[in-house]
Design a protein around this motif. Sequence first.
Motif, PDB file in Angstrom:
ATOM      1  N   PRO A 123       0.820  -1.218   0.000  1.00  0.00           N
ATOM      2  CA  PRO A 123       0.000   0.000   0.000  1.00  0.00           C
ATOM      3  C   PRO A 123       0.849   1.261   0.000  1.00  0.00           C
ATOM      4  CG  PRO A 123      -0.238  -1.237   2.062  1.00  0.00           C
ATOM      5  CD  PRO A 123       0.668  -2.015   1.183  1.00  0.00           C
TER       6      PRO A 123
ATOM      7  N   TYR B 144       1.273   4.281   1.692  1.00  0.00           N
ATOM      8  CA  TYR B 144       0.873   4.877   2.961  1.00  0.00           C
ATOM      9  C   TYR B 144       0.826   6.402   2.886  1.00  0.00           C
ATOM     10  CZ  TYR B 144       1.472   0.210   4.846  1.00  0.00           C
ATOM     11  OH  TYR B 144       1.346  -1.127   5.088  1.00  0.00           O
TER      12      TYR B 144
ATOM     13  N   GLY C 157      -2.435   7.361   1.301  1.00  0.00           N
ATOM     14  CA  GLY C 157      -3.531   7.164   2.248  1.00  0.00           C
ATOM     15  C   GLY C 157      -3.548   8.234   3.321  1.00  0.00           C
TER      16      GLY C 157
ATOM     17  N   GLU D  92       2.235   3.098   8.223  1.00  0.00           N
ATOM     18  CA  GLU D  92       3.075   1.964   7.832  1.00  0.00           C
ATOM     19  C   GLU D  92       3.402   1.095   9.039  1.00  0.00           C
ATOM     20  OE1 GLU D  92       7.095   1.015   5.263  1.00  0.00           O
ATOM     21  OE2 GLU D  92       6.555   3.092   5.686  1.00  0.00           O
TER      22      GLU D  92
ATOM     23  N   ASP E 176      -3.988   0.577   5.937  1.00  0.00           N
ATOM     24  CA  ASP E 176      -4.110   0.921   4.524  1.00  0.00           C
ATOM     25  C   ASP E 176      -5.459   1.593   4.336  1.00  0.00           C
ATOM     26  OD1 ASP E 176      -3.933   1.155   1.823  1.00  0.00           O
ATOM     27  OD2 ASP E 176      -4.198  -0.974   1.396  1.00  0.00           O
TER      28      ASP E 176
END
Length: 186
Positions: free
Chosen positions: A55, A57, A60, A98, A103
């Motif tokens: 992902p 991070y 996000g 992280e 996520d």
Amino acid sequence: MFGNDKAVEVEPAVESNGGLDSLAGMVAGIDGEAAAALDPSLGQPGQQADIPQGPDYLRGASGIVDMARAMIGGYAPGAEWDEATGQRMALSLAPVFEKYGWDMEAAMPCELVALVVCGPVLYQSARAVAFKIKADRYALEAARPGVDDPNTVVGAQRAAASAAPDGGNAEALAAAVRSAKVFPDM
């Protein structure tokens, strides 16, 4: 071997004319075709298989910061922060995401999305409704019969209060000063 202690030489079943080598080549070819059927990128020479990435991070965290900024702007317009501050906030949140494996892009709780999207709209709507109720109450109070008529008790009080230079509060102020406790200087 068993019971007879003589060494027996065993001849290879396939002669060394490439029988086993050709069989191994055929098996490798079939395995390669099967792998190419399952993953088309493996069948093309010089192309790496797509390795799934983890992902993002930072992206996000940026999304969360942007949503919080929009939510604050919805609750209190003008109170949200600028873009540079939002980027600093996202950069500081990304390592936390992280560390804990959050996520937010792929698995943001639907309740959080609903709160961020609907909360500010509902809050501003509630404020507008409260203002409308107050305005309606004031209009009803002002529309009562005799409120503006100086020949009624309420009308006379209003007329006297509006005619006084300080709005009719001089008498109340004088009474408050007379009844106030005076403490001696120490």
